[in-house]
Design an enzyme around this catalytic site. Sequence first.
Site, short mmCIF file in Angstrom:
data_model
loop_
_atom_site.label_atom_id
_atom_site.label_comp_id
_atom_site.label_asym_id
_atom_site.label_seq_id
_atom_site.Cartn_x
_atom_site.Cartn_y
_atom_site.Cartn_z
N GLU A 370 0.83 -1.22 0.00
CA GLU A 370 0.00 0.00 0.00
C GLU A 370 0.86 1.26 0.00
O GLU A 370 0.54 2.25 -0.66
CB GLU A 370 -0.96 0.01 1.20
CG GLU A 370 -1.98 -1.12 1.18
CD GLU A 370 -2.77 -1.22 -0.12
OE1 GLU A 370 -2.97 -0.19 -0.78
OE2 GLU A 370 -3.16 -2.35 -0.48
N HIS A 498 -12.47 -8.45 -5.44
CA HIS A 498 -12.29 -7.71 -6.69
C HIS A 498 -13.38 -8.04 -7.72
O HIS A 498 -13.62 -7.26 -8.62
CB HIS A 498 -10.91 -7.98 -7.27
CG HIS A 498 -9.80 -7.55 -6.36
ND1 HIS A 498 -9.57 -8.16 -5.14
CD2 HIS A 498 -8.87 -6.57 -6.46
CE1 HIS A 498 -8.54 -7.57 -4.54
NE2 HIS A 498 -8.11 -6.61 -5.31
O1 X8Z Z 1 -5.90 -6.13 -3.64
C1 X8Z Z 1 -4.71 -6.17 -3.44
C2 X8Z Z 1 -4.00 -5.05 -2.68
C3 X8Z Z 1 -4.70 -3.75 -2.80
S1 X8Z Z 1 -4.48 -3.04 -4.38
C4 X8Z Z 1 -3.94 -5.42 -1.23
N1 X8Z Z 1 -3.99 -7.23 -3.88
C5 X8Z Z 1 -4.59 -8.34 -4.62
C6 X8Z Z 1 -5.44 -9.23 -3.71
O2 X8Z Z 1 -5.31 -9.13 -2.50
O3 X8Z Z 1 -6.19 -10.05 -4.25
C7 X8Z Z 1 -2.55 -7.40 -3.74
C8 X8Z Z 1 -2.25 -8.76 -4.29
C9 X8Z Z 1 -3.43 -9.13 -5.14
ZN ZN Z 2 -2.50 -2.43 -4.73
#
Ligand code: X8Z
Ligand code: ZN
Length: 623
Positions: A370, A498
């Site tokens: 972060e 996501h």
């Molecule tokens: O979502 C994230 C970050 C914030 S941009 C913590 N990541 C992805 C996840 O957790 O799925 C980092 C690695 C992949």
């Molecule tokens: Zn990130």
Amino acid sequence: MLSEVLFLLCCLSCVFSKDPDIEEEEIAAYNFMAILNRKTEEMLNKYQQTEWDYETNLTDENLQRKLEVGAEMAKFQKEAWQQVISFDWRRFSDYYLRRQFFLYSVLGDGALPPEKYKKLKKIIGDMENIFSTAKICAYNETQKCDLALNPDITNIMSTSRNEEELKHVWLAWRDAVGPKCRALFEEYVQLSNEAARLNNFTDTSEYWLNGYEDPHFKDKIQNIYEQLKPLYLQLHAYVRFKLRQKYGDVVSETGPIPAHLLGDIMAQNWREIADFTLPFPNVGDNDLTQELIDQNYTAIQIARTAEDFFKSLNLTEMPDSFWEKSIFTKSEDKPMVCMASSWDFSDGKDFRVKLCMHITLTDFTVTHHEMGHIEYYLHYKNLPVKFRGGANDGFHEAVGDLISLSVLSTKHLRQIGLINTDIDHRVDMNNLYKVGLHKIMFLPFSYLMELWRWDIFSGKTKPEDYNCKWWELREKYQGVESPVDRSEEDFDPASKYHIISSTPYLRYFIALILQFQFHRTLCEKAGQYDPISHYSHLHNCDIYQSREAGNALKRMLAMGASRPWPDALEALTGQREMDATAILEYFQPLHEWLKNENKKNGAYVGWESSKRVCTRTKKELET
Ligand code: X8Z
Ligand code: ZN
């Protein structure tokens, strides 16, 4: 510095434009852009405040406010866009002015009619709420039903070695989120595609890929994936062999691995099962989470440790307001989105992180991740607003991870006292193995997340096949399977933040490749890597305190999105393409070790078809 240069260039070339026909329009455009940029910053700032308020306190009232301001922003953007496209901007002589017009010329979701825009944002907000407030019951404790993803479920998935408990939690989480999100998700796909089409894209997948400015980008990604597959297969084979030793026949000798046994609710990062799968057990101090706890680290200290690394490279320290306004640990009294995020409030002053940190090695790494975003924000904060972004979104995701590659080297861990044993090649191999469980195992996951969505947006995968398609890809790319049969009454992709928050994911795949390319270059600049002799191996490099490395990185960060991403990549590494050789080189000793070990163990490499079935209805499963 770069920003001033850009402004100056912009200004001068407007005034001294070569084409007399366009000269007057270009001067007008320059003034128009200055005003538009200021208004955009104000609008973004207002909207981001409402987003922050909602994500840190998930009330209906806060969602309403966010939707209202979102609608206001969409209206503003549409009006601005209409003016933007009325300029003959492609003929302007000033590159940076043209590029700003180019970036403004894609409107995005704001192209939807106001009611539909609001609906789209409401659906996403509702899914985020379902996801962030979902609770499940504990294994064998029907009275204890307040387990949340963060921290309870995450903790159990990483520390429990009870197969039944893991299965229970894995399933309960999916039951709590999936079915509630399914209809919402279908509606989201329709609306999102409608927005993409109003922007002249065929569907949302084409819209998402547009940011890479390369019609062959998908093929290039596939090519990189293929180059890394042999390493993935070796690690997969080794882990399955170890899991069989631990869990017996629950894990088959030649089939996909049951997804609940890999230390993580999504099986995207397998690092948490390192303790019982290490190449050299009982060598070195391996439990870094325990080390952090024993050394009384607090959340703030972890953040300060991360900042110290960035500062040692001559990067920027976090402003005071960052420390005052960021959220580092989960709020006790307000429901919030716990997914870690970084925020740029577009006013050049206000930058924050939102974390639900616990004292674990994972959160130690996430904090560096972060802060990498914040460093990017700080370096491009004076650029015109449309240039305030990563060279592409993968660059943004790569910065903090790049730093973690050094932080998690045995060299650095020793320096900060998280490893206390003597130098030993077995400690190195254990460490490299752990980085592999994190990075290499993430590769097919980050790829299939988007393969799944691309076909959904294009209509190739129909709503009645959403869940079974998900499992088809999980098996094909990751070699994992569901611990139980599934049906289309489940909706397992919704168990990933996501997906329900409409966050593109290819960026993490890109970041995974780029971070090793960056690492190789910076290690060379730090005098720790000789490209000719390969004498000092990449995985032993730690760029801590190298101003040379830091200054090179700074220059790239300060370019923001002012030029197409190959220019930024070239500025740092001299290469214009993404390239798998750095990541392969980094893991080469592990790859060799795994090939030998798998041969010695007679471990099967690859996987046969899963015995699990996926049907339309649950009823079909019973028959
Ligand atoms: O979502 C994230 C970050 C914030 S941009 C913590 N990541 C992805 C996840 O957790 O799925 C980092 C690695 C992949
Ligand atoms: Zn990130």
